[in-house]
Design an enzyme around this catalytic site. Structure first.
Site, mmCIF file in Angstrom:
data_model
loop_
_atom_site.group_PDB
_atom_site.id
_atom_site.type_symbol
_atom_site.label_atom_id
_atom_site.label_comp_id
_atom_site.label_asym_id
_atom_site.label_seq_id
_atom_site.Cartn_x
_atom_site.Cartn_y
_atom_site.Cartn_z
ATOM 1 N N MET A 1 32.746 41.147 -29.276
ATOM 2 C CA MET A 1 33.810 40.719 -28.594
ATOM 3 C C MET A 1 34.915 40.531 -29.350
ATOM 4 S SD MET A 1 32.211 38.628 -25.249
ATOM 5 C CE MET A 1 32.073 37.111 -25.857
ATOM 6 N N LEU A 21 36.570 39.166 -35.186
ATOM 7 C CA LEU A 21 35.363 39.493 -36.196
ATOM 8 C C LEU A 21 35.076 38.280 -37.390
ATOM 9 C CD1 LEU A 21 35.512 43.327 -36.305
ATOM 10 C CD2 LEU A 21 34.219 41.733 -34.909
ATOM 11 N N GLY A 40 29.732 37.313 -40.041
ATOM 12 C CA GLY A 40 28.505 37.456 -39.373
ATOM 13 C C GLY A 40 28.524 38.975 -38.773
ATOM 14 N N HIS A 41 29.651 39.259 -38.021
ATOM 15 C CA HIS A 41 29.895 40.423 -37.408
ATOM 16 C C HIS A 41 29.899 41.508 -38.788
ATOM 17 C CE1 HIS A 41 32.036 38.131 -34.381
ATOM 18 N NE2 HIS A 41 31.227 38.688 -33.621
ATOM 19 N N GLN A 73 30.215 37.856 -18.528
ATOM 20 C CA GLN A 73 29.268 37.062 -19.002
ATOM 21 C C GLN A 73 29.769 35.560 -19.318
ATOM 22 O OE1 GLN A 73 29.030 39.334 -22.771
ATOM 23 N NE2 GLN A 73 29.014 37.535 -23.666
ATOM 24 N N GLY A 95 23.174 40.078 -33.534
ATOM 25 C CA GLY A 95 22.670 39.047 -34.408
ATOM 26 C C GLY A 95 21.787 37.925 -33.999
#
Length: 288
Positions: A39, A42, A45-46, A70, A156
């Site tokens: 989404m 970034l 982690g992304h 969501q 993740g």
């Protein structure tokens, strides 16, 4: 398709992307198509998920889409960070092949009314507190799968419930897609990287670093022989409150197959937590 000086190709239209995928599938000696859905906003982690995809080899495709269906909290959607140019620069640096940034109206047209539901796995953890959230997740993921037609998709492990639900959906619907989980990336303090971290005040940022400390404490207690779920959870809740983490949404210890709690904790179970600091909701988990 937008032309850029870099090798990264940015595509906004669903129809354009589907045509691209047809060409990639029809190439001789076809390489695997690897999708990393995001989404945006970034962080490392992304990027670690993308690096994982690059190591596999093939066409790496990142998507950026802030999925409105969501979000059960309109303010959360409104305040979700958007850093598109920075995101593009980061993807350029990793030599991602394609970036898919669809528009809402192209994904959810007029009178859109179809959702995908994975029933039991969303009854616990975040599903208890975010009604409709995982229906929104599975619906957008299945749409991305139908557009991108990946051989591999990477998510993740910080969002463990999401990962397990997506794996279940892929299995139940007989999709020929391999789902890979990427490890949680943490800051030096132990705080799990999240796009929401940048919204924390300095005081709350310091408090948030105690989340992982508490999870490790629980793991150490389990490894020392304590295995009653109620005691482990109560100890963690007490620790959180002593560190100013009083707005606790849940503390649960669940198995990874059905995301259910048992009175006696077993090796491989996961301690999962969600709490709020101000208006910012954070989640984390640790395998025991």
């Amino acid at each position: 398709m937008l032309k850029r000086k870099s090798s990264l190709k940015i595509i906004n239209k669903v129809s354009t992307f589907k045509n691209l995928i047809k060409k990639l599938h029809n190439k001789k000696n076809r390489k695997p198509i690897i999708l990393i859905p995001t989404m945006g906003a970034l962080h490392q982690g992304h990027l670690s998920l993308i690096e994982k995809g690059k190591k596999i080899g093939g066409y790496t495709i990142a998507s950026i889409f802030i999925n409105p269906i969501q979000f059960n909290d309109k303010n959360d959607l409104k305040n979700y960070p958007i850093t598109l140019q920075d995101d593009i620069d980061k993807l350029n640096g990793l030599k991602v092949d394609y970036l898919f940034i669809p528009k809402i109206e192209d994904i959810f047209g007029k009178n859109f009314q179809t959702t995908v539901t994975v029933n039991d796995l969303q009854k616990n953890l975040c599903g208890m507190h975010r009604p409709g959230h995982f229906n929104g997740v599975t619906t957008i993921v299945i749409k991305l799968f139908n557009i991108v037609k990946p051989d591999i998709a990477i998510f993740g492990k910080k969002d463990l419930q999401q990962l397990i639900i997506i794996k279940r959906m892929v299995k139940d619907l007989n999709l020929d897609i391999k789902i890979i989980g990427g490890k949680t990336i943490r800051e030096r303090s132990g705080l799990a990287l999240s796009s929401r971290n940048k919204l924390l005040t300095k005081t709350n940022y310091h408090k948030a670093s105690k989340i992982y400390l508490g999870l490790k404490m629980t793991k150490n207690q389990f490894l020392s022989g304590k295995n009653k779920s109620i005691n482990l959870k109560n100890n963690l809740i007490k620790f959180f409150k002593s560190e100013g983490l009083s707005n606790i949404e849940y503390v649960q210890i669940v198995n990874q197959e059905k995301l259910e709690e048992n009175a006696i904790v077993k090796k491989g179970d996961v301690i999962a937590v969600a709490l709020k600091l101000g208006k910012i909701r954070l989640i984390d988990n640790l395998k025991l």
